[in-house]
Motif scaffolding. Structure first.
Motif, PDB file in Angstrom:
ATOM      1  N   GLU A  78       0.813  -1.211   0.000  1.00 42.54           N
ATOM      2  CA  GLU A  78       0.000   0.000   0.000  1.00 42.54           C
ATOM      3  C   GLU A  78       0.851   1.268   0.000  1.00 42.54           C
ATOM      4  O   GLU A  78       0.375   2.345  -0.372  1.00 42.54           O
ATOM      5  N   ALA A  79       2.121   1.160   0.420  1.00 39.67           N
ATOM      6  CA  ALA A  79       3.002   2.325   0.473  1.00 39.67           C
ATOM      7  C   ALA A  79       3.637   2.634  -0.867  1.00 39.67           C
ATOM      8  O   ALA A  79       4.438   3.558  -0.965  1.00 39.67           O
ATOM      9  N   MET A  80       3.272   1.888  -1.901  1.00 43.93           N
ATOM     10  CA  MET A  80       3.916   2.067  -3.193  1.00 43.93           C
ATOM     11  C   MET A  80       3.197   3.060  -4.098  1.00 43.93           C
ATOM     12  O   MET A  80       3.791   3.586  -5.019  1.00 43.93           O
ATOM     13  N   SER A  81       1.902   3.277  -3.877  1.00 40.31           N
ATOM     14  CA  SER A  81       1.184   4.202  -4.758  1.00 40.31           C
ATOM     15  C   SER A  81       0.048   4.880  -4.009  1.00 40.31           C
ATOM     16  O   SER A  81      -0.539   4.303  -3.090  1.00 40.31           O
ATOM     17  N   GLN A  82      -0.250   6.121  -4.432  1.00 35.63           N
ATOM     18  CA  GLN A  82      -1.351   6.881  -3.846  1.00 35.63           C
ATOM     19  C   GLN A  82      -2.684   6.479  -4.450  1.00 35.63           C
ATOM     20  O   GLN A  82      -3.710   6.480  -3.772  1.00 35.63           O
ATOM     21  N   TRP A  83      -2.659   6.223  -5.751  1.00 38.18           N
ATOM     22  CA  TRP A  83      -3.868   5.791  -6.449  1.00 38.18           C
ATOM     23  C   TRP A  83      -3.465   4.947  -7.645  1.00 38.18           C
ATOM     24  O   TRP A  83      -2.304   4.903  -8.027  1.00 38.18           O
ATOM     25  N   GLY A  84      -4.450   4.294  -8.217  1.00 42.74           N
ATOM     26  CA  GLY A  84      -4.195   3.406  -9.343  1.00 42.74           C
ATOM     27  C   GLY A  84      -4.227   1.955  -8.900  1.00 42.74           C
ATOM     28  O   GLY A  84      -4.517   1.626  -7.745  1.00 42.74           O
ATOM     29  N   GLN A  85      -3.908   1.072  -9.812  1.00 44.99           N
ATOM     30  CA  GLN A  85      -3.890  -0.356  -9.539  1.00 44.99           C
ATOM     31  C   GLN A  85      -2.916  -0.665  -8.402  1.00 44.99           C
ATOM     32  O   GLN A  85      -1.822  -0.136  -8.338  1.00 44.99           O
ATOM     33  N   ARG A  86      -3.342  -1.529  -7.475  1.00 45.98           N
ATOM     34  CA  ARG A  86      -2.430  -2.026  -6.444  1.00 45.98           C
ATOM     35  C   ARG A  86      -1.283  -2.764  -7.128  1.00 45.98           C
ATOM     36  O   ARG A  86      -1.473  -3.423  -8.145  1.00 45.98           O
ATOM     37  N   MET A  87      -0.080  -2.621  -6.577  1.00 44.67           N
ATOM     38  CA  MET A  87       1.078  -3.275  -7.174  1.00 44.67           C
ATOM     39  C   MET A  87       0.833  -4.779  -7.283  1.00 44.67           C
ATOM     40  O   MET A  87       0.599  -5.452  -6.275  1.00 44.67           O
ATOM     41  N   PRO A  88       0.848  -5.345  -8.481  1.00 47.54           N
ATOM     42  CA  PRO A  88       0.566  -6.777  -8.630  1.00 47.54           C
ATOM     43  C   PRO A  88       1.691  -7.623  -8.039  1.00 47.54           C
ATOM     44  O   PRO A  88       2.853  -7.217  -7.993  1.00 47.54           O
ATOM     45  N   LYS A  89       1.335  -8.820  -7.571  1.00 48.01           N
ATOM     46  CA  LYS A  89       2.337  -9.708  -6.985  1.00 48.01           C
ATOM     47  C   LYS A  89       3.419 -10.065  -7.998  1.00 48.01           C
ATOM     48  O   LYS A  89       4.572 -10.293  -7.640  1.00 48.01           O
ATOM     49  N   SER A  90       3.049 -10.104  -9.275  1.00 49.52           N
ATOM     50  CA  SER A  90       4.021 -10.460 -10.309  1.00 49.52           C
ATOM     51  C   SER A  90       5.125  -9.421 -10.450  1.00 49.52           C
ATOM     52  O   SER A  90       6.204  -9.707 -10.965  1.00 49.52           O
ATOM     53  N   PHE A  91       4.883  -8.188  -9.948  1.00 48.02           N
ATOM     54  CA  PHE A  91       5.840  -7.110 -10.140  1.00 48.02           C
ATOM     55  C   PHE A  91       7.140  -7.372  -9.388  1.00 48.02           C
ATOM     56  O   PHE A  91       8.220  -7.001  -9.844  1.00 48.02           O
ATOM     57  N   THR A  92       7.054  -7.986  -8.224  1.00 55.53           N
ATOM     58  CA  THR A  92       8.244  -8.242  -7.413  1.00 55.53           C
ATOM     59  C   THR A  92       8.594  -9.724  -7.334  1.00 55.53           C
ATOM     60  O   THR A  92       9.533 -10.092  -6.626  1.00 55.53           O
ATOM     61  N   LYS A  93       7.882 -10.570  -8.058  1.00 49.92           N
ATOM     62  CA  LYS A  93       8.133 -12.004  -7.984  1.00 49.92           C
ATOM     63  C   LYS A  93       9.417 -12.350  -8.736  1.00 49.92           C
ATOM     64  O   LYS A  93       9.537 -12.096  -9.927  1.00 49.92           O
ATOM     65  N   PRO A  94      10.410 -12.957  -8.061  1.00 52.09           N
ATOM     66  CA  PRO A  94      11.658 -13.282  -8.750  1.00 52.09           C
ATOM     67  C   PRO A  94      11.507 -14.504  -9.645  1.00 52.09           C
ATOM     68  O   PRO A  94      10.625 -15.340  -9.451  1.00 52.09           O
TER      69      PRO A  94
END
Length: 363
Positions: free
Chosen positions: A314-330
């Motif tokens: 939740e600390a990654m963006s003020q608005w818009g799509q929540r950061m998807p799990k795939s974004f940080t998945k190694p």
């Protein structure tokens, strides 16, 4: 260090600004990648909005519309790999000081666009850093002006419509690069000590240990981007993403339309970050490496204190799509598994508990 927030509190020494760094870097000059298919890399990057600066037999140079002679270098190789990046220095004496550091190269002439000289160094996580001086700027290319915005209290656009061109957005400059590392403390300390980076904001885990540091250049009273380099705790050294400035939010949105229509893979966005405040949109190149369009980022002078914040999706963006799990998945291939096991045994910053905490937070 002075902190902008009283909670939470850092439990470890880094990141912290250094009182007397070896040099103070002036700009992020370029990124360096190795790719097995230069033609495919070029197609994505031209669709993304970069411009061709020069093409050699086994090397490709791309630029933005600004005066930097190039900001993206691709070297032909059998494997796809992020190699490192370049930092611009203020004087040749800065090069001489860096050349005295353990493991540094001698001062070498450059045949890359813009010329100049460099010293090659390796940071504690193994990324190449090319410290350069004497590179000559090129003539800036024209770009469209930001579109006039009719706000509630100010309406400059009368009897006129908004029609941004349907084409790749004009990238002005390379803005920042984000790295994941196992040796978080040593890597943060190396950049603050030797290149004068200032922590703008730090995100910490529940136990107070830092997980992400956003670092800016020390340009004194001249405002600098909120972060030029960000370092995140991971289980191995890896490229996370790089970011490229465009003129306005319509350029970010048009980038999404063009890249989607041309079949490239979307990663995350559109949204607005909390730390840095950028309006962002992320796309993956043919090898899965993330590239960000952004506009409207924060600018800090050197006297702005460091902020400390709890890390969470939740600390990654003020608005818009929540950061998807795939974004940080190694990508857990055999090499990554070996690095994980090796670094759990070796790195003082990496523990099983920390990895479990990060996995629970980001899936």
């Amino acid at each position: 260090m002075t902190q902008r927030s009283s909670q939470p509190v850092l439990a470890t020494a880094q990141p912290a600004r250094h009182p007397s760094p070896t040099v103070r870097a002036q700009a992020l000059a370029h990124l360096i990648f190795e790719r097995p298919d230069i033609d495919k890399a070029e197609r994505f990057l031209l669709d993304f909005g970069l411009r061709l600066a020069r093409r050699d037999a086994d090397c490709l140079y791309l630029r933005g519309t600004g005066s930097a002679p190039y900001c993206y270098r691709i070297e032909k190789s059998d494997e796809a790999r992020f190699v490192g990046f370049g930092l611009t220095l203020a004087s040749r004496s800065d090069l001489e000081r860096l050349a005295q550091l353990p493991g540094a190269s001698t001062i070498e002439p450059l045949s890359t666009p813009g010329g100049g000289e460099r010293v090659r160094l390796s940071d504690p996580s193994g990324f190449l850093v090319e410290a350069i001086h004497g590179q000559q700027p090129v003539e800036a290319m024209p770009h469209r002006a930001p579109l006039p915005f009719n706000a509630v209290d100010e309406e400059p656009r009368i009897n006129a419509t908004q029609r941004p061109p349907i084409e790749p957005p004009e990238i002005i400059k390379l803005g920042h690069v984000v790295l994941e590392v196992a040796d978080y403390q040593a890597t943060c300390a190396w950049y603050t000590e030797h290149f004068g980076f200032i922590p703008s904001d730090v995100q910490v885990l529940p136990d107070g240990s830092p997980a992400v540091t956003f670092m800016r250049l020390d340009l004194g009273d001249t405002p600098a981007d909120h972060h030029t380099l960000a370092i995140a705790q991971g289980f191995m050294a890896a490229y996370s993403h790089s970011a490229y400035q465009v003129v306005d939010a319509d350029a970010v949105g048009m980038g999404q339309r063009v890249l989607r229509e041309r079949g490239w893979k979307h990663a995350w966005g559109i949204g607005r970050h909390i730390l840095g405040s950028q309006i962002f949109d992320y796309w993956q190149d043919p090898w899965g490496d993330k590239h960000e369009h952004y506009c409207d980022g924060d600018l800090f002078t050197a006297d702005q204190p460091t902020g400390v914040h709890e890390v969470s999706p939740e600390a990654m963006s003020q608005w818009g799509q929540r950061m998807p799990k795939s974004f940080t998945k190694p990508v857990m291939n055999p090499a990554a598994v070996r690095a994980l096991l090796r670094n759990l045994r070796r790195s003082p910053d990496l523990t099983l508990r920390k990895l479990i905490t990060l996995a629970r937070m980001f899936g």
